[in-house]
Scaffold this motif. Structure first.
Motif, PDB file in Angstrom:
ATOM      1  N   LEU A  84       0.762  -1.397   0.546  1.00  0.00           N
ATOM      2  CA  LEU A  84      -0.063  -0.197  -0.594  1.00  0.00           C
ATOM      3  C   LEU A  84       0.633   1.199  -0.223  1.00  0.00           C
ATOM      4  CD1 LEU A  84      -2.782  -1.267   2.598  1.00  0.00           C
ATOM      5  CD2 LEU A  84      -2.981  -0.789  -0.355  1.00  0.00           C
ATOM      6  N   ALA A 129       2.583   1.980  -3.101  1.00  0.00           N
ATOM      7  CA  ALA A 129       1.540   2.439  -4.532  1.00  0.00           C
ATOM      8  C   ALA A 129       1.394   4.015  -4.329  1.00  0.00           C
ATOM      9  CB  ALA A 129      -0.039   1.843  -4.290  1.00  0.00           C
ATOM     10  N   CYS A 176      -1.186   4.198  -9.967  1.00  0.00           N
ATOM     11  CA  CYS A 176      -0.925   3.362  -8.522  1.00  0.00           C
ATOM     12  C   CYS A 176       0.340   2.613  -8.766  1.00  0.00           C
ATOM     13  CB  CYS A 176      -1.902   2.857  -8.047  1.00  0.00           C
ATOM     14  SG  CYS A 176      -3.501   3.702  -7.653  1.00  0.00           S
ATOM     15  N   LEU A 197      -4.869  -2.857  -4.334  1.00  0.00           N
ATOM     16  CA  LEU A 197      -5.224  -2.635  -3.585  1.00  0.00           C
ATOM     17  C   LEU A 197      -5.934  -2.594  -1.915  1.00  0.00           C
ATOM     18  CD1 LEU A 197      -3.488   0.980  -4.386  1.00  0.00           C
ATOM     19  CD2 LEU A 197      -2.440  -0.479  -3.665  1.00  0.00           C
TER      20      LEU A 197
END
Length: 131
Positions: A33, A36, A65, A73
């Motif tokens: 995460l 991204a 991302c 995600l």
């Protein structure tokens, strides 16, 4: 992993605890995460440095991302939420609290993912008793 973490009943508790205890699962999901989010921040910085006041309209979410999809995600965030719901896993999330807060507060995190991260923070904090 997202589907495994959603298993219900006693089996769900065992699966969630086993997943969370697996070497670095929580850390690696958060890193995914964060990567991204960093990619989106970098893209925005490069656009700003090039003199653009906003992102180009023809950019895809995957490009923004770092080559991954919003759905991937979302699944990573959902897995973390399900792992944090179990009281046995609460302690495992304590060392990652600042990382989760940074993701939730970042303006470069996708809004849907940011909302899920805020939900993760809620589950990380619920049921804790201050002594």
């Amino acid at each position: 992993m997202s589907n495994l973490s959603q298993t219900g009943g006693n089996e769900g508790v065992e699966v969630a605890h086993a997943l969370a205890n697996y070497n670095q699962v929580i850390s690696l999901l958060l890193k995914f995460l964060e990567d991204a989010e960093a990619s989106a921040a970098n893209f925005a910085l490069n656009a700003h440095m090039a003199g653009h006041s906003s992102l180009p309209s023809n950019i895809s979410q995957e490009e923004l991302c770092g080559g991954t999809s919003i759905d991937m995600l979302r699944r990573a965030a959902l897995t973390l939420i399900h792992l944090a719901k179990y009281s046995n896993n609460k302690k495992l999330f304590l060392t990652h609290q600042h990382r989760v807060l940074n993701l939730a507060m970042s303006r470069f995190t996708h809004p849907r993912i940011g909302a899920m991260i805020a939900n993760l923070l809620y589950h990380m904090e619920s049921d804790w008793k201050l002594t």
